[in-house]
Design an enzyme around this catalytic site. Structure first.
Site, PDB file in Angstrom:
ATOM      1  N   HIS A 137       3.162  -0.480 -14.440  1.00  0.00           N
ATOM      2  CA  HIS A 137       2.079  -1.217 -13.773  1.00  0.00           C
ATOM      3  C   HIS A 137       0.753  -0.745 -14.383  1.00  0.00           C
ATOM      4  CE1 HIS A 137      -0.621  -2.250 -10.409  1.00  0.00           C
ATOM      5  NE2 HIS A 137       0.337  -3.028  -9.931  1.00  0.00           N
ATOM      6  N   ASP A 214       5.774   6.995 -10.158  1.00  0.00           N
ATOM      7  CA  ASP A 214       5.135   5.909  -9.438  1.00  0.00           C
ATOM      8  C   ASP A 214       6.197   5.304  -8.511  1.00  0.00           C
ATOM      9  OD1 ASP A 214       4.292   3.446  -8.557  1.00  0.00           O
ATOM     10  OD2 ASP A 214       3.573   2.744 -10.510  1.00  0.00           O
ATOM     11  N   GLN A 217       7.219   0.845  -5.652  1.00  0.00           N
ATOM     12  CA  GLN A 217       8.314  -0.089  -5.340  1.00  0.00           C
ATOM     13  C   GLN A 217       9.518   0.631  -4.751  1.00  0.00           C
ATOM     14  OE1 GLN A 217       8.303  -3.380  -5.326  1.00  0.00           O
ATOM     15  NE2 GLN A 217       6.218  -3.421  -6.086  1.00  0.00           N
ATOM     16  N   LYS A 240       3.107  -1.784   0.880  1.00  0.00           N
ATOM     17  CA  LYS A 240       4.382  -2.281   0.331  1.00  0.00           C
ATOM     18  C   LYS A 240       5.560  -1.798   1.162  1.00  0.00           C
ATOM     19  CE  LYS A 240       2.653  -2.981  -4.232  1.00  0.00           C
ATOM     20  NZ  LYS A 240       2.651  -2.665  -5.652  1.00  0.00           N
ATOM     21  N   CYS A 378       0.447  -7.502 -13.000  1.00  0.00           N
ATOM     22  CA  CYS A 378      -0.180  -6.228 -13.395  1.00  0.00           C
ATOM     23  C   CYS A 378       0.670  -5.442 -14.388  1.00  0.00           C
ATOM     24  CB  CYS A 378      -0.489  -5.351 -12.176  1.00  0.00           C
ATOM     25  SG  CYS A 378      -1.709  -6.067 -11.093  1.00  0.00           S
TER      26      CYS A 378
HETATM   27  C1  LIG Z   1       1.835  -2.208  -6.416  1.00  0.00           C
HETATM   28  C2  LIG Z   1       2.149  -1.216  -7.458  1.00  0.00           C
HETATM   29  C3  LIG Z   1       1.190  -0.288  -7.866  1.00  0.00           C
HETATM   30  C4  LIG Z   1      -0.209  -0.276  -7.314  1.00  0.00           C
HETATM   31  O1  LIG Z   1      -0.178  -0.115  -5.943  1.00  0.00           O
HETATM   32  P1  LIG Z   1      -1.503  -0.365  -5.062  1.00  0.00           P
HETATM   33  O2  LIG Z   1      -0.966  -0.433  -3.687  1.00  0.00           O
HETATM   34  O3  LIG Z   1      -2.066  -1.668  -5.521  1.00  0.00           O
HETATM   35  O4  LIG Z   1      -2.405   0.773  -5.291  1.00  0.00           O
HETATM   36  C5  LIG Z   1       1.550   0.616  -8.828  1.00  0.00           C
HETATM   37  N1  LIG Z   1       2.784   0.634  -9.349  1.00  0.00           N
HETATM   38  C6  LIG Z   1       3.745  -0.229  -8.974  1.00  0.00           C
HETATM   39  C7  LIG Z   1       5.108  -0.150  -9.586  1.00  0.00           C
HETATM   40  C8  LIG Z   1       3.451  -1.188  -8.016  1.00  0.00           C
HETATM   41  O5  LIG Z   1       4.391  -2.053  -7.641  1.00  0.00           O
END
Ligand SMILES: *Cc1c(COP(=O)(O)O)cnc(C)c1O
Length: 422
Positions: A137, A214, A217, A240, A378
């Site tokens: 992302h 990260d 998800q 999320k 993104c």
């Molecule tokens: C949504 C997402 C982000 C960013 O998250 P925010 O809530 O917009 O800060 C980063 N990495 C992944 C894999 C995402 O799905």
């Protein structure tokens, strides 16, 4: 959630989730959009909120609000307790060793920037390398590019294969004595791919390299255990995870976090301030300058409690079923190509129908009350890899149903006929 061949026994795959009952917890799912029942398939961008979260936020704002810490009065102490209890809930949810290892941030983006700016700023020098992957992302690309500009570091990108899986041998070859940090998504928001995090972390640690995961998800789809993973940092977003916007978490190992310089300066993060010098508190306060998102933290804990009350196993089984079913049904549409066919996937399906622009697909689906995401999600460099500028993405949560997938596929079939004939 793991998609495995040969594990299709209905008894193993579908325990115990009463979807109709769960749906009643999410008032928005009863809405109509454009005269049709809403079919919400944009969960990877943001998930809907159960009543339990909305009511918790409402009660906090209506009855329990005051600024936290430092307050001697009843409400301040009550709010402080609720905020710190929320931290303990987060720690339990991801199995952190201690609550203080969980820093509240605005979300995953801020958590990743915190590590880049604080740890990266203090520990990285010209020529040092940060290894990421092609499926990141933008939030796990751009903070490192800022360090390329400010510190002269080098961002190294490991390739993925046609099915959207990291090529682990290539990734491993890119680990060098110059590699000072490894960062990657636990699960890809664009492809659904689940990366073999535990194995990758082990390989990085064998070379003494810390790892940032990260988890934006992954944390929304399956049980996270940061101690089992042994990651050094883990980032997640509340919105999320069926929780509020504007709140997220950076988990980090205590010693590592305590050795990092502050990210922002202000109230609450200091021990003693004078004009001749200031000393900083330990974690978690060190990284929580200013009045935090108190309601957000409390709401996030309510979301985590809600998920735990349903249980990760039934959630994973329901999503596995939705992923299998949707994949099969979408494959019936001739010409439709799915991007992201990893063996291990979360319930996210990116696809393209050659000859129809994703924006047209998204707009037409919306006319039928079906919410999907279109565009680059993104992850622009990822789509470059596939020679595309973007896709249409349907992403599922445990409250989605096979019936909704039928409506989605029916609508897609109609759209394809309109644009391309037969
Ligand atoms: C949504 C997402 C982000 C960013 O998250 P925010 O809530 O917009 O800060 C980063 N990495 C992944 C894999 C995402 O799905």
């Amino acid at each position: 959630m793991v998609l495995k061949k040969g594990n299709t026994s209905p008894l193993i795959d579908r325990p115990l989730l009463n979807v109709q009952q769960v749906r009643e917890d999410f008032p928005v799912l009863a809405r109509e959009v454009n005269g049709q029942p809403l079919v919400y398939l944009d969960n990877a961008a943001s998930a809907q909120k159960p009543r339990q979260v909305v009511e918790r936020l409402s009660r906090y704002y209506a009855l329990e609000h005051a600024n936290i810490h430092r307050g001697v009065h009843f409400l301040s102490q009550e709010a402080t307790s609720a905020y710190e209890a929320a931290r303990a809930t987060v720690a339990k949810f991801i199995n952190a060793a201690e609550p203080r290892e969980c820093i509240f941030t605005r979300g995953t983006t801020e958590a990743l920037n915190l590590v880049a700016s604080s740890w990266g700023g203090a520990n990285l020098q010209a020529g040092d390398e940060v290894l990421i992957t092609q499926m990141e992302h933008h939030a796990n690309i751009v903070p490192w590019q800022l360090l390329e500009q400010s510190h002269g570091i080098k961002l190294v990108v490991a390739p993925i294969d046609e099915r959207g899986q990291l090529i682990v041998e290539e990734w491993e070859k890119l680990l060098s004595p110059r590699t000072k940090l490894v960062a990657f998504c636990h699960a890809s928001n664009a492809l659904g791919t689940i990366n073999p995090a535990k194995a990758l972390i082990k390989k990085a640690h064998e070379r003494g390299i810390p790892v940032l995961l990260d988890g934006a998800q992954s944390s929304a789809h399956f049980k996270i255990d940061v101690q089992e993973l042994d990651c050094d940092w883990f980032a997640l977003s509340g919105h999320k995870l069926f929780g509020p916007t504007g709140i997220g978490v950076l988990y980090g190992k205590a010693d590592l976090l305590n050795a990092m310089p502050p990210y922002q300066g202000g109230g609450d993060m200091i021990e003693k301030v004078s004009f001749s010098g200031t000393t900083f508190r330990h974690i978690p306060e060190r990284f929580e300058a200013g009045t935090p998102h108190i309601a957000g933290a409390i709401g996030l804990a309510a979301a985590m409690d809600y998920i735990e009350s349903i249980g990760h196993k039934p959630i994973e089984a329901q999503e596995r079923d939705l992923l299998h079913y949707a994949t099969e049904r979408m494959r019936e549409i001739e010409g439709l190509k799915i991007y992201g066919e990893a063996e291990n996937k979360v319930a996210v399906i990116s696809f393209d129908i050659p000859g129809i622009h994703p924006n047209d697909i998204g707009t037409m689906l919306d006319a039928d009350g079906i919410a999907v995401r279109t565009g680059h999600h993104c992850t622009m460099p990822l789509w470059e890899r596939f020679g595309l500028t973007g896709t249409t993405r349907a992403s599922f949560a445990f409250y989605n149903t096979r019936g909704e997938i039928d409506s989605f596929v029916e609508s897609l079939t109609k759209i394809k006929r309109m644009f391309l004939g037969a």
